[in-house]
Design a protein around this motif. Structure first.
Motif, PDB file in Angstrom:
ATOM      1  N   THR B 123       0.797  -1.230   0.000  1.00 47.21           N
ATOM      2  CA  THR B 123       0.000   0.000   0.000  1.00 47.21           C
ATOM      3  C   THR B 123       0.829   1.279   0.000  1.00 47.21           C
ATOM      4  O   THR B 123       0.303   2.348  -0.328  1.00 47.21           O
ATOM      5  N   HIS B 124       2.089   1.223   0.381  1.00 46.87           N
ATOM      6  CA  HIS B 124       2.914   2.419   0.509  1.00 46.87           C
ATOM      7  C   HIS B 124       4.186   2.316  -0.331  1.00 46.87           C
ATOM      8  O   HIS B 124       4.676   1.226  -0.595  1.00 46.87           O
ATOM      9  N   THR B 125       4.704   3.481  -0.716  1.00 47.41           N
ATOM     10  CA  THR B 125       6.034   3.562  -1.307  1.00 47.41           C
ATOM     11  C   THR B 125       6.983   4.146  -0.264  1.00 47.41           C
ATOM     12  O   THR B 125       6.673   5.176   0.346  1.00 47.41           O
ATOM     13  N   VAL B 126       8.101   3.472  -0.059  1.00 41.13           N
ATOM     14  CA  VAL B 126       9.134   4.005   0.831  1.00 41.13           C
ATOM     15  C   VAL B 126      10.151   4.736  -0.051  1.00 41.13           C
ATOM     16  O   VAL B 126      10.803   4.119  -0.893  1.00 41.13           O
ATOM     17  N   PHE B 127      10.245   6.052   0.107  1.00 39.41           N
ATOM     18  CA  PHE B 127      11.187   6.847  -0.679  1.00 39.41           C
ATOM     19  C   PHE B 127      12.463   7.063   0.126  1.00 39.41           C
ATOM     20  O   PHE B 127      12.405   7.553   1.264  1.00 39.41           O
ATOM     21  N   LEU B 128      13.598   6.680  -0.445  1.00 37.13           N
ATOM     22  CA  LEU B 128      14.899   6.964   0.181  1.00 37.13           C
ATOM     23  C   LEU B 128      15.452   8.228  -0.463  1.00 37.13           C
ATOM     24  O   LEU B 128      15.571   8.307  -1.693  1.00 37.13           O
ATOM     25  N   GLY B 129      15.754   9.235   0.335  1.00 36.61           N
ATOM     26  CA  GLY B 129      16.220  10.501  -0.199  1.00 36.61           C
ATOM     27  C   GLY B 129      17.563  10.915   0.377  1.00 36.61           C
ATOM     28  O   GLY B 129      17.819  10.734   1.568  1.00 36.61           O
TER      29      GLY B 129
END
Lengths: 213, 213
Positions: B123-129
């Motif tokens: 259900t979610h996107t984990v964004f690494l920034g």
């Protein structure tokens, strides 16, 4: 870039544990967050230099023990400032087996996960786990990272993502520094009793070195 | 599995913002954590149903505004309970452009990131920034999720990973429920002045429905 901005982020204090060929092991972590609700998934971020990282990858499972404000602060030192490769951290730590994983008795809640994905970063592995078990143990307030720093006055382990090398300029007076975990006692160190131990890692008074300004 | 274990996890309260073809947009988030120190990286987890998710993917950058205990709680409702697709959340929200991204004026710190990796979950996107800018704005204590729930008595947005459908069994008396954000006012609702507004999302008193036990 002002690194103080990172101090505004809120975290808990957790012991992430797993199996090392039948022996329980683990490390202190402050990054343990829920990602999805259905199915319930969690991520933990573990430094690649931590022995626990390799053990989680091999075992394929991890447990998160949530420390409370009443948990023994020495657990943070035991699990955060020593390597599980050379030292059996669980030899002096009471634990149960919950949903097949070792979980600390001295925690307010625990969550057990099966690794379903990983994300690689320069220094840490982000493990995504599907939750296979979870329960509460008591009603004590969870320990936050802010509580650990401001009330317990604990230090940050060098392998933690939140570690920022300190310049020591925060105190002009002499201070006692734990040679095991880096905990700083800035009051009258000499007045402490001989059997006093480091509140973070449990090291004896003799393990402290006096630093002059 | 006892879902109450998830309540023991500690979080902050953040507004994650980005650009939507030149228009600022964003959403409330509680998952924003530092992953590595050198280089500094952060992850945020955003529900795929949130319009902000697609905008971050398109823009390739995001900003994290850290709410403080003094921040206007209505921001949480504005950014957490309405969609940026239909509603211009920044039309009523003061912001600056910091390191090319929109950042709320009413925050105690901010961190701006360039997306370098993503992890997909159901259900979610984990964004690494990678962090490209960060600063503090004031010394107010950061708002924790626990503070939001216990002091502000706010609710959890349905798209948040920490959302658990509530059974409403926590109160036997009648109560007023905000039809916009779900905020519950359990005291004497009738005694509130006519110009009273929801402390979370800013909806008018007429937007509340009275629920009988």
């Amino acid at each position: 870039m002002n690194l103080k901005a990172f101090y505004a982020l809120s975290y808990g204090v957790y012991i992430v544990s797993t199996w090392d060929n039948g022996r329980p092991t683990g490390c202190t972590a402050n990054c343990a967050v829920q990602i999805t609700a259905t199915p319930a998934t969690m991520i933990v971020s573990i430094n690649k230099e931590n022995y626990t990282n390799r053990c989680i990858a091999d075992c394929g499972h991890f447990a998160i023990s949530v420390l409370s404000e009443k948990s023994d602060p020495a657990l943070i030192g035991t699990f955060g400032f020593r390597s599980g490769k050379e030292y059996d951290k669980f030899s002096s730590t009471a634990y149960d087996i919950c949903d097949t994983l070792p979980v600390l008795k001295d925690c307010c809640a625990y969550i057990v996960c099966r690794v379903i994905d990983t994300m690689d970063t320069p220094t840490h592995t982000v493990f995504l786990g599907e939750v296979i078990g979870a329960d509460t143990r008591n009603d004590h307030p969870p320990m936050t990272y802010a509580y650990y720093h401001t009330v317990i006055k604990g230090k940050t382990a060098k392998n933690a993502p939140t570690y920022i090398a300190e310049d020591g300029a925060d105190s002009a007076a002499s201070r006692a520094v734990c040679s095991v975990c880096g905990y700083v006692y800035a009051e009258n160190f000499d007045s402490l009793p001989a059997d006093w131990v480091c509140p973070v890692c449990g090291a004896q008074k003799s393990a402290f070195r006096i630093e002059k300004p």
